[in-house]
Design a protein around this motif. Structure first.
Motif, mmCIF file in Angstrom:
data_model
loop_
_atom_site.group_PDB
_atom_site.id
_atom_site.type_symbol
_atom_site.label_atom_id
_atom_site.label_comp_id
_atom_site.label_asym_id
_atom_site.label_seq_id
_atom_site.Cartn_x
_atom_site.Cartn_y
_atom_site.Cartn_z
ATOM 1 N N ILE A 124 -3.659 57.346 64.120
ATOM 2 C CA ILE A 124 -4.490 58.115 63.280
ATOM 3 C C ILE A 124 -5.162 59.783 63.827
ATOM 4 O O ILE A 124 -4.627 60.342 62.466
ATOM 5 N N TRP A 149 -8.764 69.270 52.550
ATOM 6 C CA TRP A 149 -9.673 68.410 53.558
ATOM 7 C C TRP A 149 -11.723 68.368 52.675
ATOM 8 O O TRP A 149 -11.974 67.532 52.303
ATOM 9 N N GLU A 193 -10.796 59.811 52.360
ATOM 10 C CA GLU A 193 -10.526 59.782 52.996
ATOM 11 C C GLU A 193 -8.833 60.006 52.685
ATOM 12 O O GLU A 193 -7.968 61.081 54.596
ATOM 13 N N PHE A 194 -8.211 59.867 52.055
ATOM 14 C CA PHE A 194 -7.020 59.517 51.984
ATOM 15 C C PHE A 194 -6.252 61.327 52.199
ATOM 16 O O PHE A 194 -5.790 62.111 52.937
ATOM 17 N N CYS A 195 -7.724 62.362 51.763
ATOM 18 C CA CYS A 195 -6.641 63.446 50.958
ATOM 19 C C CYS A 195 -7.535 64.794 52.655
ATOM 20 O O CYS A 195 -6.831 65.381 53.440
ATOM 21 N N TRP A 197 -7.406 63.111 55.970
ATOM 22 C CA TRP A 197 -6.253 63.067 56.584
ATOM 23 C C TRP A 197 -4.847 63.807 56.203
ATOM 24 O O TRP A 197 -4.244 64.454 56.945
ATOM 25 N N TRP A 198 -5.215 63.732 54.913
ATOM 26 C CA TRP A 198 -3.794 64.500 55.393
ATOM 27 C C TRP A 198 -4.106 66.096 55.349
ATOM 28 O O TRP A 198 -3.204 67.447 55.149
ATOM 29 N N TRP A 201 -3.886 67.227 58.527
ATOM 30 C CA TRP A 201 -2.351 67.012 59.229
ATOM 31 C C TRP A 201 -2.314 68.401 58.570
ATOM 32 O O TRP A 201 -0.979 68.706 59.415
ATOM 33 N N PRO A 216 -1.593 60.434 58.993
ATOM 34 C CA PRO A 216 -1.882 60.536 57.945
ATOM 35 C C PRO A 216 -1.501 58.884 57.181
ATOM 36 O O PRO A 216 -1.291 58.394 56.494
ATOM 37 N N ILE A 219 -3.466 55.702 58.086
ATOM 38 C CA ILE A 219 -4.193 55.826 57.518
ATOM 39 C C ILE A 219 -3.931 55.397 55.266
ATOM 40 O O ILE A 219 -4.675 54.747 55.088
ATOM 41 N N SER A 220 -3.172 55.926 55.286
ATOM 42 C CA SER A 220 -2.875 55.666 53.347
ATOM 43 C C SER A 220 -2.551 54.254 53.555
ATOM 44 O O SER A 220 -2.766 53.397 52.086
#
Length: 260
Positions: A124, A149, A193-195, A197-198, A201, A216, A219-220
């Motif tokens: 990740i 983020w 957490e999703f947002c 890591w995107w 990215w 991402p 993790i998604s």
């Protein structure tokens, strides 16, 4: 322009993460509590980020920006989880894993829990490596990534803070948290957490490292289908009868207006 993928630098982070996981596993044995791995999770990303930063060109324009983002996220999350878990024993989700893998779970947990989490964190962490992989000037896409983020940080930290306050009130014992951010999504912390890591990215893409998308995506998948929403909601309705009504009114993951 595509940023260079430094395989050697990426691989160099894995032994450090495995050593940290092994040390934490040794601590878990006398405690009979593998839940302590949750406090290590975000710190492994920080360790990886430091290694990637030391191996990168010091002139990389995203170096300090991403490291500060990583520090704020990693230490906030680790401190929150450690504080939340003090004196509470092993998390029921890990108790279920323990029950399925006895006898000898204390030894099996090294690779079933600790090394597995180190391996997942290593994969990740790719967007962090990618963000440092070129000297492309900072641009508009970096701004979008940082904004995403930041939105994720607000959802994750804000959701955690609201839930902690809710649980602290004895009058809320056995009740379902459906206020604040929890009014719009049943899992604002996981959505955050999703947002996050995107967002990392998008910054990596701005540096030319589009190939880091596996981070991402993984993790998604974990948040939506494995250790996040799916696992947490597996038996929560049994523990909180009001949760069924909450499910009918509130989106599972992506925020939206409550339904009547």
């Amino acid at each position: 322009m595509t940023a260079h993928f430094d395989l050697g630098l990426w691989i160099s982070a894995l032994p450090v993460m495995l050593v940290a996981a092994t040390f934490t596993w040794l601590l878990s044995i006398p405690m009979r509590n593998v839940s302590i791995v949750d406090s290590l999770w975000s710190l492994m990303f920080f360790a990886a980020g430091v290694i990637y930063g030391l191996g990168a060109d010091p002139r990389a324009p995203r170096l300090s920006i991403v490291l500060w983002m990583l520090v704020l996220w990693a230490f906030r999350l680790s401190f929150y989880i450690a504080k939340r878990n003090v004196g509470k024993g092993e998390d029921p989700r890990y108790q279920a894993i323990r029950a399925r893998n006895e006898p000898g779970f204390q030894w099996k947990s090294l690779y079933l829990v600790f090394w597995l989490q180190a391996l997942l964190a290593w994969i990740i962490s790719l967007p962090i490596l990618g963000a440092f992989a070129s000297n492309q000037p900072v641009g508009l896409l970096d701004g979008f990534g940082i904004a995403l983020w930041l939105a994720g940080f607000v959802f994750e930290a804000g959701g955690d803070w609201q839930l902690a306050r809710f649980k602290k009130n004895p009058a809320n014992a056995g009740k379902v948290m459906n206020r604040g951010l929890w009014r719009y999504t049943r899992h604002p912390n996981y959505f955050g957490e999703f947002c996050i890591w995107w967002g990392f990215w998008l910054v990596a893409v701005s540096a030319g490292a589009w190939w880091t998308v596996i981070g991402p995506l993984l993790i998604s998948f974990l948040l939506l289908r494995v250790s996040g929403v799916t696992l947490l909601e597996k038996d929560i309705g049994n523990r909180r009868p009001q949760y069924a009504d909450y499910v009918l009114k509130t989106n599972a993951f992506f925020p939206g207006p409550p339904r009547n």
